[in-house]
Design a protein around this motif. Structure first.
Motif, PDB file in Angstrom:
ATOM      1  N   LYS A   3       0.814  -1.207   0.000  1.00  0.00           N
ATOM      2  CA  LYS A   3       0.000   0.000   0.000  1.00  0.00           C
ATOM      3  C   LYS A   3       0.851   1.263   0.000  1.00  0.00           C
ATOM      4  O   LYS A   3       0.327   2.372  -0.059  1.00  0.00           O
ATOM      5  CB  LYS A   3      -0.939   0.025   1.200  1.00  0.00           C
ATOM      6  N   GLY A   4       2.156   1.084   0.022  1.00  0.00           N
ATOM      7  CA  GLY A   4       3.064   2.232   0.089  1.00  0.00           C
ATOM      8  C   GLY A   4       3.916   2.377  -1.147  1.00  0.00           C
ATOM      9  O   GLY A   4       5.151   2.408  -1.064  1.00  0.00           O
ATOM     10  N   ILE A   5       3.291   2.422  -2.342  1.00  0.00           N
ATOM     11  CA  ILE A   5       4.021   2.691  -3.583  1.00  0.00           C
ATOM     12  C   ILE A   5       3.807   4.165  -3.916  1.00  0.00           C
ATOM     13  O   ILE A   5       2.679   4.601  -4.146  1.00  0.00           O
ATOM     14  CB  ILE A   5       3.520   1.802  -4.735  1.00  0.00           C
ATOM     15  N   PHE A   6       4.882   4.921  -3.905  1.00  0.00           N
ATOM     16  CA  PHE A   6       4.773   6.364  -4.055  1.00  0.00           C
ATOM     17  C   PHE A   6       5.518   6.847  -5.300  1.00  0.00           C
ATOM     18  O   PHE A   6       6.566   6.297  -5.664  1.00  0.00           O
ATOM     19  CB  PHE A   6       5.353   7.086  -2.834  1.00  0.00           C
ATOM     20  N   VAL A   7       4.977   7.857  -5.939  1.00  0.00           N
ATOM     21  CA  VAL A   7       5.660   8.576  -7.013  1.00  0.00           C
ATOM     22  C   VAL A   7       5.825  10.014  -6.544  1.00  0.00           C
ATOM     23  O   VAL A   7       4.842  10.718  -6.307  1.00  0.00           O
ATOM     24  CB  VAL A   7       4.865   8.534  -8.331  1.00  0.00           C
ATOM     25  N   THR A   9       4.635  16.921  -5.380  1.00  0.00           N
ATOM     26  CA  THR A   9       3.376  16.203  -5.276  1.00  0.00           C
ATOM     27  C   THR A   9       3.704  14.720  -5.158  1.00  0.00           C
ATOM     28  O   THR A   9       4.525  14.203  -5.920  1.00  0.00           O
ATOM     29  CB  THR A   9       2.484  16.432  -6.511  1.00  0.00           C
ATOM     30  N   VAL A  10       3.090  14.058  -4.178  1.00  0.00           N
ATOM     31  CA  VAL A  10       3.332  12.635  -3.953  1.00  0.00           C
ATOM     32  C   VAL A  10       2.066  11.875  -4.330  1.00  0.00           C
ATOM     33  O   VAL A  10       0.995  12.115  -3.756  1.00  0.00           O
ATOM     34  CB  VAL A  10       3.709  12.358  -2.489  1.00  0.00           C
ATOM     35  N   TYR A  11       2.205  10.983  -5.303  1.00  0.00           N
ATOM     36  CA  TYR A  11       1.088  10.147  -5.730  1.00  0.00           C
ATOM     37  C   TYR A  11       1.255   8.766  -5.095  1.00  0.00           C
ATOM     38  O   TYR A  11       2.344   8.190  -5.139  1.00  0.00           O
ATOM     39  CB  TYR A  11       1.067  10.026  -7.251  1.00  0.00           C
ATOM     40  N   GLN A  12       0.175   8.249  -4.511  1.00  0.00           N
ATOM     41  CA  GLN A  12       0.245   6.970  -3.803  1.00  0.00           C
ATOM     42  C   GLN A  12      -0.640   5.935  -4.480  1.00  0.00           C
ATOM     43  O   GLN A  12      -1.807   6.187  -4.770  1.00  0.00           O
ATOM     44  CB  GLN A  12      -0.195   7.126  -2.351  1.00  0.00           C
ATOM     45  N   LEU A  13      -0.059   4.757  -4.718  1.00  0.00           N
ATOM     46  CA  LEU A  13      -0.804   3.625  -5.268  1.00  0.00           C
ATOM     47  C   LEU A  13      -0.901   2.549  -4.200  1.00  0.00           C
ATOM     48  O   LEU A  13       0.117   2.081  -3.682  1.00  0.00           O
ATOM     49  CB  LEU A  13      -0.106   3.065  -6.509  1.00  0.00           C
ATOM     50  N   ASP A  14      -2.125   2.165  -3.871  1.00  0.00           N
ATOM     51  CA  ASP A  14      -2.368   1.074  -2.927  1.00  0.00           C
ATOM     52  C   ASP A  14      -2.561  -0.199  -3.736  1.00  0.00           C
ATOM     53  O   ASP A  14      -3.603  -0.412  -4.356  1.00  0.00           O
ATOM     54  CB  ASP A  14      -3.604   1.380  -2.083  1.00  0.00           C
ATOM     55  N   ALA A  15      -1.531  -1.053  -3.750  1.00  0.00           N
ATOM     56  CA  ALA A  15      -1.546  -2.253  -4.591  1.00  0.00           C
ATOM     57  C   ALA A  15      -1.725  -3.517  -3.767  1.00  0.00           C
ATOM     58  O   ALA A  15      -1.295  -4.600  -4.183  1.00  0.00           O
ATOM     59  CB  ALA A  15      -0.265  -2.334  -5.421  1.00  0.00           C
ATOM     60  N   ARG A  16      -2.383  -3.407  -2.586  1.00  0.00           N
ATOM     61  CA  ARG A  16      -2.654  -4.625  -1.827  1.00  0.00           C
ATOM     62  C   ARG A  16      -3.547  -5.564  -2.630  1.00  0.00           C
ATOM     63  O   ARG A  16      -3.441  -6.785  -2.534  1.00  0.00           O
ATOM     64  CB  ARG A  16      -3.313  -4.259  -0.494  1.00  0.00           C
ATOM     65  N   ASN A  17      -4.431  -4.974  -3.435  1.00  0.00           N
ATOM     66  CA  ASN A  17      -5.163  -5.748  -4.431  1.00  0.00           C
ATOM     67  C   ASN A  17      -4.378  -5.632  -5.735  1.00  0.00           C
ATOM     68  O   ASN A  17      -4.201  -4.533  -6.274  1.00  0.00           O
ATOM     69  CB  ASN A  17      -6.573  -5.195  -4.605  1.00  0.00           C
ATOM     70  N   THR A  69      12.638  12.769 -14.032  1.00  0.00           N
ATOM     71  CA  THR A  69      13.039  13.112 -12.656  1.00  0.00           C
ATOM     72  C   THR A  69      12.039  12.638 -11.606  1.00  0.00           C
ATOM     73  O   THR A  69      12.212  12.936 -10.424  1.00  0.00           O
ATOM     74  CB  THR A  69      13.320  14.620 -12.469  1.00  0.00           C
ATOM     75  N   ASP A  70      10.990  11.899 -11.995  1.00  0.00           N
ATOM     76  CA  ASP A  70      10.120  11.291 -10.989  1.00  0.00           C
ATOM     77  C   ASP A  70      10.912  10.292 -10.153  1.00  0.00           C
ATOM     78  O   ASP A  70      11.837   9.632 -10.652  1.00  0.00           O
ATOM     79  CB  ASP A  70       8.953  10.561 -11.654  1.00  0.00           C
ATOM     80  N   ILE A  71      10.527  10.170  -8.891  1.00  0.00           N
ATOM     81  CA  ILE A  71      11.126   9.174  -8.001  1.00  0.00           C
ATOM     82  C   ILE A  71      10.030   8.193  -7.594  1.00  0.00           C
ATOM     83  O   ILE A  71       9.017   8.597  -7.013  1.00  0.00           O
ATOM     84  CB  ILE A  71      11.742   9.826  -6.749  1.00  0.00           C
ATOM     85  N   VAL A  72      10.222   6.921  -7.922  1.00  0.00           N
ATOM     86  CA  VAL A  72       9.302   5.870  -7.502  1.00  0.00           C
ATOM     87  C   VAL A  72       9.900   5.234  -6.254  1.00  0.00           C
ATOM     88  O   VAL A  72      11.028   4.734  -6.285  1.00  0.00           O
ATOM     89  CB  VAL A  72       9.111   4.815  -8.607  1.00  0.00           C
ATOM     90  N   TYR A  73       9.133   5.261  -5.166  1.00  0.00           N
ATOM     91  CA  TYR A  73       9.654   4.733  -3.897  1.00  0.00           C
ATOM     92  C   TYR A  73       8.654   3.750  -3.312  1.00  0.00           C
ATOM     93  O   TYR A  73       7.475   4.065  -3.156  1.00  0.00           O
ATOM     94  CB  TYR A  73       9.910   5.870  -2.907  1.00  0.00           C
ATOM     95  N   VAL A  74       9.147   2.553  -2.998  1.00  0.00           N
ATOM     96  CA  VAL A  74       8.329   1.513  -2.381  1.00  0.00           C
ATOM     97  C   VAL A  74       8.756   1.374  -0.930  1.00  0.00           C
ATOM     98  O   VAL A  74       9.922   1.072  -0.641  1.00  0.00           O
ATOM     99  CB  VAL A  74       8.484   0.169  -3.116  1.00  0.00           C
TER     100      VAL A  74
END
Length: 387
Positions: free
Chosen positions: A303-307, A320-328, A343-348
């Motif tokens: 649930k903590g996948i962030f861009v 701006t931080v975009y969050q993807l909840d991928a538990r499903n 220059t986006d940073i993808v952080y899990v």
């Protein structure tokens, strides 16, 4: 009894030395440096948005469909630009160093006065540094800065005094006066002449052999005198909007830079943290995670996948931080449609249990050392008491 007391004393001394050693950084010279831990709050400078279907559709509507352009898109865009430019007025103006070929029909002695066995680029009339050419019967004639039609009309008018109803044709046999320069990440950088056919930005890049794999399609630089313009060729080809396909002029410099910082950075709980170049393509969030080997299933928090995306300077925000909840796992379908930007940073992030395991792993060496010292002290006491 006194011996047992000595043993316990040694054990206590060993424990004290252990604790002293573990906390040595607190007693060592320079081990403590006072500093202020307060920092400016950034919560108000960061916007957090969940990645939803509505957000993805809004992104698609504002940016158009994304992806890698068709390999033939550049050539097709050049053809389209040529058709568009042919409808707009363009007339080449003669300059110093150009070679003019003059034909006077039915008068071969005037058509090629320098001899008919040489190419027109050598046998024509070269525009001198004063912007003039010399022509029989006419003498010196100013041609620099004028169109070919204007030069032809004047020649025809002035030859009328010597030839009845002369029919004159003038062409530029050598385009030498005007040039543009193409540099950077193209296959054949160099100088290109400006001719009687309009030369556009896409024309120049295409004639230079196209862009290399290392080229930054999103930030081609056009320098014209003191003016510098940054042009997104990828967007131009992607969206079919050729309004930024500038017609080039003498002295223009087209520079195609390398990728530089045009990358996406994937960090955190992924199998292989990596930076991904974005030269002539766009990446989706799912693409980026896949190329980083996917999430670390044992430690990642789905649930903590962030861009993390830098905010525009005018916005007054930091990011701006975009969050993807991928538990499903089906939520990753949204990730395939959420397009990343350079220059986006993808952080899990790590799962809470994983964070606890890390704490345990950090404490394990200390716990082991204490256990070993305690056991050694106990064994010593038992051996001594047995004696």
């Amino acid at each position: 009894m006194r011996t047992a007391g000595v043993g316990r004393g040694l054990a206590g001394l060993a424990a004290l030395l252990l604790v002293t050693g573990l906390s040595g950084c607190a007693f060592a010279p320079g081990g403590h440096i006072g500093y202020e831990t307060d920092s400016a709050p950034i919560d108000d400078l960061v916007d957090v948005e969940p990645i939803t279907l509505g957000l993805v559709r809004t992104q698609q509507a504002s940016a158009g469909s994304a992806g890698k352009p068709d390999p033939t898109a550049l050539s097709r865009a050049v053809e389209g630009a040529g058709e568009a430019s042919s409808a707009s007025p363009y007339q080449y103006r003669v300059g110093v160093g150009d070679v003019l070929s003059v034909t006077v029909y039915d008068h071969p002695e005037l058509t090629i006065p320098a001899g008919g066995e040489r190419p027109s680029t050598e046998s024509g009339s070269t525009v001198g540094s004063d912007g003039t050419i010399f022509y029989p019967y006419v003498g010196r004639m100013k041609v620099a800065g004028r169109t070919v039609d204007a030069v032809r009309d004047e020649l025809q008018r002035r030859l009328t005094a010597y030839i009845a109803a002369p029919q004159v044709d003038v062409k530029v046999a050598g385009f030498n006066s005007q040039k543009v320069y193409v540099t950077g990440e193209v296959d054949k950088p160099g100088v290109m002449p400006v001719t009687n056919v309009p030369l556009t930005l896409l024309d120049a890049i295409n004639l230079a052999g196209g862009m290399r794999e290392s080229a930054n399609w999103h930030d081609v630089v056009l320098t014209r005198g003191d003016e510098i313009e940054h042009i997104d060729v990828h967007a131009m080809l992607q969206d079919g909007d050729l309004s930024a396909n500038r017609r080039l002029r003498d002295g223009d410099v087209v520079h195609v830079p390398d990728l530089g910082n045009q990358k996406v950075f994937v960090m955190g709980e992924v199998v292989d943290p990596v930076s991904l170049p974005m030269g002539n393509s766009r990446l989706s969030l799912t693409d980026a995670l896949s190329q980083a080997g996917g999430m670390n299933e044992a430690e990642a928090d789905a649930k903590g996948i962030f861009v993390i995306r830098q905010a525009p300077a005018a916005s007054g925000k930091l990011a701006t931080v975009y969050q993807l909840d991928a538990r499903n796992a089906t939520a990753l379908v949204l990730g395939t449609q959420f397009m990343l930007q350079p220059t986006d940073i993808v952080y899990v992030t790590a799962a809470p249990l994983s964070r606890w395991n890390r704490v345990i792993n950090q404490l394990t060496p200390t716990i082991t050392s204490v256990y070993q010292v305690t056991r050694a002290t106990r064994d010593f006491d038992e051996l001594r008491d047995g004696n």
